[in-house]
Write an enzyme that holds these catalytic residues in place. Structure first.
Site, short mmCIF file in Angstrom:
data_model
loop_
_atom_site.label_atom_id
_atom_site.label_comp_id
_atom_site.label_asym_id
_atom_site.label_seq_id
_atom_site.Cartn_x
_atom_site.Cartn_y
_atom_site.Cartn_z
CB THR A 74 -4.49 -23.96 8.26
OG1 THR A 74 -5.23 -24.69 9.25
CG2 THR A 74 -4.46 -24.75 6.96
CD GLN A 102 -3.08 0.55 0.05
OE1 GLN A 102 -3.08 -0.56 -0.46
NE2 GLN A 102 -3.89 1.51 -0.35
CD GLU A 118 6.19 -26.95 7.67
OE1 GLU A 118 6.08 -27.62 8.71
OE2 GLU A 118 6.95 -27.27 6.74
C1 FAD Z 1 3.11 -24.61 -1.23
C2 FAD Z 1 2.70 -25.75 -0.35
C3 FAD Z 1 3.67 -26.65 0.07
C4 FAD Z 1 3.29 -27.76 0.85
N1 FAD Z 1 4.26 -28.67 1.20
C5 FAD Z 1 3.88 -29.82 1.81
C6 FAD Z 1 4.83 -30.88 2.00
O1 FAD Z 1 6.01 -30.76 1.68
N2 FAD Z 1 4.38 -32.04 2.57
C7 FAD Z 1 3.10 -32.21 2.96
O2 FAD Z 1 2.77 -33.30 3.46
N3 FAD Z 1 2.16 -31.23 2.79
C8 FAD Z 1 2.52 -30.05 2.21
N4 FAD Z 1 1.60 -29.06 1.99
C9 FAD Z 1 0.21 -29.29 2.38
C10 FAD Z 1 -0.24 -28.45 3.57
O3 FAD Z 1 0.37 -28.89 4.75
C11 FAD Z 1 -1.79 -28.53 3.61
O4 FAD Z 1 -2.26 -27.79 2.51
C12 FAD Z 1 -2.35 -27.97 4.90
O5 FAD Z 1 -2.07 -28.84 5.98
C13 FAD Z 1 -3.87 -27.75 4.83
O6 FAD Z 1 -4.51 -28.87 4.29
P1 FAD Z 1 -5.59 -28.68 3.10
O7 FAD Z 1 -4.97 -27.84 2.07
O8 FAD Z 1 -6.05 -30.03 2.71
O9 FAD Z 1 -6.78 -27.87 3.76
P2 FAD Z 1 -8.01 -28.49 4.56
O10 FAD Z 1 -7.53 -29.36 5.66
O11 FAD Z 1 -8.99 -29.05 3.62
O12 FAD Z 1 -8.62 -27.16 5.20
C14 FAD Z 1 -9.29 -26.17 4.41
C15 FAD Z 1 -9.60 -24.97 5.32
O13 FAD Z 1 -10.48 -25.39 6.37
C16 FAD Z 1 -9.88 -25.15 7.64
N5 FAD Z 1 -10.23 -26.26 8.52
C17 FAD Z 1 -10.02 -27.58 8.30
N6 FAD Z 1 -10.47 -28.30 9.32
C18 FAD Z 1 -10.98 -27.42 10.21
C19 FAD Z 1 -11.56 -27.55 11.50
N7 FAD Z 1 -11.70 -28.74 12.09
N8 FAD Z 1 -11.97 -26.44 12.13
C20 FAD Z 1 -11.82 -25.23 11.54
N9 FAD Z 1 -11.25 -25.03 10.35
C21 FAD Z 1 -10.83 -26.12 9.69
C22 FAD Z 1 -8.39 -25.10 7.38
O14 FAD Z 1 -7.71 -24.37 8.38
C23 FAD Z 1 -8.35 -24.41 6.02
O15 FAD Z 1 -8.49 -23.03 6.19
C24 FAD Z 1 1.94 -27.92 1.26
C25 FAD Z 1 0.98 -26.98 0.84
C26 FAD Z 1 1.35 -25.91 0.06
C27 FAD Z 1 0.29 -24.96 -0.40
#
Ligand code: FAD
Length: 391
Positions: A367, A338, A365
């Site tokens: 959310t 900004q 790591e």
């Molecule tokens: C660039 C990048 C690198 C990554 N590297 C790795 C890696 O090296 N190894 C690996 O294993 N993973 C890796 N990940 C995966 C990452 O750890 C997951 O994306 C993360 O743990 C969230 O899982 P999800 O994306 O399935 O979201 P989901 O679990 O589906 O969640 C979606 C949303 O809902 C919220 N949510 C879910 N459950 C609840 C609840 N019970 N109460 C309230 N809110 C909730 C979450 O906080 C999020 O905002 C990587 C992801 C990215 C984007």
């Protein structure tokens, strides 16, 4: 531990890392931003990283978390936090060489020779496969399986969003297993790429490198199990806690500091309506708010690192540090963009790049929401006290 005061030795190390980052990493920025605009990867390639790591090695920056008997310097977590902070001053995914994941240490001779030592030497690269398309925050819902067949294990399933999945020689893979007593659990396997697993790169908003991995009847011998059968989650949690406490969180502090310095420089120079931006109260408040947040986040990171050094349970401190540092980095980069106006939004300028890259810090790591629910559970069950220390 109420406050962290760096020692002279720690400040000296921090100074030399800052000098390395300024001399070697920051000058690459323009070229890497140009590459990204041409549709090429916006991160340095494997050879470029190796060359930089070798250069850093000559100045003693090698094996920062590696025991001396493996050629490292095994620095305390607080010193590692200061180093990671400096590395966060560029958006490049750079780490000093000479390191391997802690979970590879103290295993069998086979694991030591085939995985630990080649990883430390930079000959082999790993990725960490936990997340699946159906299970991210809730890893217990994973579907990948490893079934015992004689002295081998047969792995089937997929992993997704795996950092460096396309670039890795082996995967530290978590899969559902049943042990000899018929109990279900999750086990960590070391799975070489030449066992036949496939990977495909995923396009992302930022410059991070992530892939999907596919395991179709991939066979690994028993000796490729890391730790105990059904002991995978304990290993995974240890690695993730360390990263949350003083790796990713510390890098976010470094990113925030650099961005704030850029905003201060720009606010002092940029004149609108006859006066520098720095004279406007709203700009001053954005700068001051950012600084207060950075200081608070730094305190959380250092507290987590100090607890790790003391050998205490630091899981809640790690969650707090990760949550707060990634949130404030996103707030800071938004304010800094900004303050820069249109320039901040321009491709080829590092602020725009940070803006895209930092967003994922609130997702991987664990959310924000998962950090909050872990902290809340610990508080509501009485396992930790509000505020964490004192009587
Ligand atoms: C660039 C990048 C690198 C990554 N590297 C790795 C890696 O090296 N190894 C690996 O294993 N993973 C890796 N990940 C995966 C990452 O750890 C997951 O994306 C993360 O743990 C969230 O899982 P999800 O994306 O399935 O979201 P989901 O679990 O589906 O969640 C979606 C949303 O809902 C919220 N949510 C879910 N459950 C609840 C609840 N019970 N109460 C309230 N809110 C909730 C979450 O906080 C999020 O905002 C990587 C992801 C990215 C984007």
């Amino acid at each position: 531990m109420i406050d962290f005061v760096p020692t002279d030795e720690q400040l000296e190390i921090q100074r030399s890392v800052r000098s390395f980052v300024r001399k070697e990493l920051v000058p690459m920025e323009d070229e890497l931003l140009r590459r990204e605009q041409r549709g090429e990867p916006g991160q340095p390639g494997r050879e470029e990283i190796s060359a930089l790591q070798q250069k850093a090695k000559r100045s003693g920056m090698w094996g920062i978390n590696t025991p001396e008997e493996y050629g490292g310097v095994n620095l305390p977590a607080t010193t590692q936090a200061l180093i990671n902070e400096e590395i966060g001053r560029t958006p490049w995914d750079f780490r000093f060489g000479g390191s391997a994941p802690e979970i590879l240490y103290g295993r069998t001779e086979f694991i030591e020779e085939s995985y630990l030592k080649p990883t430390i030497e930079g000959e082999r690269r790993f990725c960490f496969g936990l997340t699946e398309s159906s299970s991210g925050s809730d890893p217990r819902a994973m579907r990948s399986t490893a079934a015992k067949r004689g002295s081998d294990w047969v792995i089937n399933g997929e992993k997704t969003w795996i950092t460096n999945g396309e670039l890795s020689d082996y995967c530290i893979l978590m899969a559902k297993t049943i042990n000899d007593d018929g109990e279900q659990g999750v086990t960590a396997f070391l799975v070489d790429r030449d066992t036949g697993w496939k990977s495909a790169r995923i396009g992302l908003m930022g410059s991070h490198h992530a892939s999907s991995l596919y395991f179709d009847n991939v066979i690994v011998p028993e000796r490729n199990i890391l730790g105990e059968v059904n002991g995978g989650f304990t290993l995974a949690l240890g690695a993730i806690t360390q990263s949350r406490a003083y790796e990713v969180s510390a890098r976010n502090i470094g990113a925030s500091k650099r961005l704030l310095e850029m905003a201060i420089g720009y606010a002092n120079e940029r004149v609108t309506f006859g006066r520098p931006l720095a004279t406007r109260e709203n700009i001053q408040w954005m700068i001051a708010d950012s600084d207060v947040e950075i200081r608070a986040a730094q305190g959380l990171v250092m507290r987590a690192a100090a607890k790790a050094d003391a050998g205490d349970d630091y899981r809640i401190e790690a969650c707090s540090a990760k949550l707060f540092a990634s949130r404030i980095a996103n707030q800071v980069v938004d304010r800094v963009m900004q303050i820069h106006g249109a320039l901040g939004y321009a491709k080829g300028f590092v602020v725009e790049r940070y803006y895209r890259d930092l967003r994922v810090e609130r997702i991987y790591e664990g959310t924000d929401e998962m950090q909050l629910s872990t902290i809340a559970r610990a508080l509501l069950s009485g396992k930790v006290k509000p505020g964490g220390f004192g009587i």
